[in-house]
Structure formats: structure tokens, C-alpha cells
Design a protein around this motif. Structure first.
Motif, short mmCIF file in Angstrom:
data_model
loop_
_atom_site.label_atom_id
_atom_site.label_comp_id
_atom_site.label_asym_id
_atom_site.label_seq_id
_atom_site.Cartn_x
_atom_site.Cartn_y
_atom_site.Cartn_z
N MET A 125 36.64 -66.57 14.04
CA MET A 125 35.37 -66.01 14.50
C MET A 125 34.67 -65.35 13.33
O MET A 125 35.32 -64.96 12.35
CB MET A 125 35.59 -65.00 15.63
N GLY A 126 33.40 -65.22 13.45
CA GLY A 126 32.67 -64.60 12.36
C GLY A 126 31.26 -64.25 12.75
O GLY A 126 30.86 -64.38 13.92
N TRP A 127 30.53 -63.82 11.76
CA TRP A 127 29.13 -63.42 11.95
C TRP A 127 28.25 -64.12 10.93
O TRP A 127 28.61 -64.25 9.75
CB TRP A 127 29.00 -61.91 11.78
N PHE A 128 27.10 -64.56 11.40
CA PHE A 128 26.04 -65.11 10.57
C PHE A 128 24.78 -64.31 10.86
O PHE A 128 24.71 -63.59 11.86
CB PHE A 128 25.80 -66.59 10.89
N ARG A 129 23.81 -64.44 10.00
CA ARG A 129 22.53 -63.80 10.27
C ARG A 129 21.39 -64.68 9.79
O ARG A 129 21.56 -65.51 8.90
CB ARG A 129 22.47 -62.42 9.59
N GLN A 130 20.24 -64.45 10.40
CA GLN A 130 19.05 -65.21 10.03
C GLN A 130 17.86 -64.28 10.00
O GLN A 130 17.48 -63.73 11.04
CB GLN A 130 18.81 -66.38 10.98
N ALA A 131 17.31 -64.11 8.82
CA ALA A 131 16.11 -63.30 8.65
C ALA A 131 14.88 -64.17 8.86
O ALA A 131 14.94 -65.39 8.70
CB ALA A 131 16.10 -62.68 7.26
N PRO A 132 13.75 -63.56 9.21
CA PRO A 132 12.53 -64.35 9.43
C PRO A 132 12.19 -65.20 8.21
O PRO A 132 12.15 -64.71 7.08
CB PRO A 132 11.47 -63.27 9.67
N GLY A 133 11.97 -66.47 8.44
CA GLY A 133 11.58 -67.36 7.37
C GLY A 133 12.70 -67.79 6.46
O GLY A 133 12.45 -68.47 5.45
N LYS A 134 13.92 -67.42 6.79
CA LYS A 134 15.06 -67.77 5.93
C LYS A 134 16.10 -68.57 6.71
O LYS A 134 16.10 -68.57 7.95
CB LYS A 134 15.69 -66.51 5.35
N GLU A 135 16.98 -69.21 5.98
CA GLU A 135 18.05 -69.96 6.61
C GLU A 135 19.15 -69.01 7.10
O GLU A 135 19.31 -67.90 6.59
CB GLU A 135 18.63 -70.98 5.63
N ARG A 136 19.90 -69.51 8.06
CA ARG A 136 21.03 -68.72 8.56
C ARG A 136 22.09 -68.63 7.46
O ARG A 136 22.39 -69.63 6.79
CB ARG A 136 21.61 -69.38 9.80
N GLU A 137 22.65 -67.44 7.26
CA GLU A 137 23.63 -67.26 6.21
C GLU A 137 24.90 -66.61 6.75
O GLU A 137 24.87 -65.83 7.71
CB GLU A 137 23.06 -66.42 5.05
N PHE A 138 26.00 -66.91 6.09
CA PHE A 138 27.30 -66.38 6.48
C PHE A 138 27.41 -64.92 6.07
O PHE A 138 27.04 -64.53 4.96
CB PHE A 138 28.40 -67.21 5.79
N VAL A 139 27.94 -64.12 6.99
CA VAL A 139 28.13 -62.70 6.72
C VAL A 139 29.61 -62.36 6.55
O VAL A 139 30.03 -61.83 5.53
CB VAL A 139 27.52 -61.84 7.85
N ALA A 140 30.40 -62.69 7.56
CA ALA A 140 31.84 -62.38 7.51
C ALA A 140 32.57 -63.20 8.55
O ALA A 140 31.97 -63.62 9.55
CB ALA A 140 32.08 -60.89 7.74
N GLY A 141 33.86 -63.42 8.31
CA GLY A 141 34.65 -64.16 9.29
C GLY A 141 36.13 -63.97 9.04
O GLY A 141 36.53 -63.53 7.96
N PHE A 142 36.93 -64.24 10.08
CA PHE A 142 38.37 -64.22 9.90
C PHE A 142 39.05 -65.13 10.90
O PHE A 142 38.44 -65.56 11.89
CB PHE A 142 38.93 -62.80 9.95
N SER A 143 40.30 -65.44 10.60
CA SER A 143 41.05 -66.30 11.50
C SER A 143 41.47 -65.49 12.72
O SER A 143 41.66 -64.27 12.63
CB SER A 143 42.29 -66.86 10.79
N TRP A 144 41.62 -66.15 13.82
CA TRP A 144 41.99 -65.46 15.06
C TRP A 144 43.37 -64.82 14.94
O TRP A 144 43.66 -63.81 15.58
CB TRP A 144 41.95 -66.46 16.20
N THR A 145 44.22 -65.39 14.11
CA THR A 145 45.55 -64.84 13.91
C THR A 145 45.57 -63.75 12.84
O THR A 145 46.59 -63.11 12.64
CB THR A 145 46.53 -65.95 13.48
N GLY A 146 44.46 -63.56 12.16
CA GLY A 146 44.39 -62.51 11.15
C GLY A 146 44.93 -62.90 9.79
O GLY A 146 45.14 -62.04 8.93
#
Length: 118
Positions: free
Chosen positions: A34-55
Motif C-alpha cells: 500500500m502507499g500514497w500518491f499525490r496529484q497537484a493541479p496541472g501536474k502528473e500524479r507522483e509517488f509519495v510513500a509505500g510499503f509492503s503489507w508484511t512490512g
């Protein structure tokens, strides 16, 4: 099926902190990561953070390094994104994301808007 429900977000002043939550429900045993992405106005979606479900691993995108932390409450199957020292350039819609066993396409949450005022 797995469902993702996001919460948190909102308006915060520059230098402040915010926590985003993403609750996974359903067949959570099928989650690979699971993880997080973000998308600012006028920009492409970018990766923020993520990790495996097992850690086993955790990764951070450049915008998050040193300021954001991803964590998980295993009992509640909820993933958090703790954001500190927020900057106006962090303003974006933040999306929770999950990779699911047997599914080619990732699963996305509904998105939560974060606005950082200067």
C-alpha cells in the motif's frame, strides 16, 4: 474484493502537520503493498510513500523524504501518512493505493485534498 476508504486532509498552514488515513476492508489478505500518491493541479500524479503489507520494505519519494512517514495499524488494517513541516508545494490531492494479488491494476482510494497555506 478490497475497499479503500480515505480520511484526513484539509487546510493547514505552512510548517504544520497533518495525518492522512486509509482504511482497507474486505479481503485484506490479498494486499501486497500500500502507499500514497499525490496529484497537484496541472501536474502528473507522483509517488509519495509505500510499503509492503508484511512490512518487509518501505520507500519514500523525493517529496516525502525527511518529512513524511508511512505507518500501519495492523489491527485496524489502516495505513497512515504522517506529514510534517508541510510546504505550499505539498498542496495536492492525495490518493491511497494498494497492489492486490491477482489484479493487474492497482486499487485507488477516493482521494483527499490537502491545502497548505503560506
Amino acid at each position: 474484493q478490497v475497499q479503500l476508504v480515505e480520511s484526513g486532509g484539509g487546510l493547514v498552514q505552512e510548517g504544520g502537520s497533518l495525518r492522512l488515513s486509509c482504511a482497507a476492508a474486505g479481503r485484506t489478505f490479498r494486499i501486497l503493498s500500500m502507499g500514497w500518491f499525490r496529484q497537484a493541479p496541472g501536474k502528473e500524479r507522483e509517488f509519495v510513500a509505500g510499503f509492503s503489507w508484511t512490512g518487509d520494505w518501505a520507500r519514500y519519494g523525493d517529496p516525502a523524504k525527511g518529512r513524511f512517514t508511512i505507518s500501519r495499524d495492523g489491527a485496524e488494517n489502516t495505513v497512515y501518512l504522517h506529514m510534517n513541516n508541510l510546504k505550499p508545494e505539498d498542496t495536492a490531492v492525495y490518493y491511497c493505493n494498494a497492489a492486490i494479488v491477482g489484479q493487474t491494476a492497482a486499487l485507488w482510494g477516493q482521494g483527499n485534498k490537502v491545502t497548505v497555506s503560506s
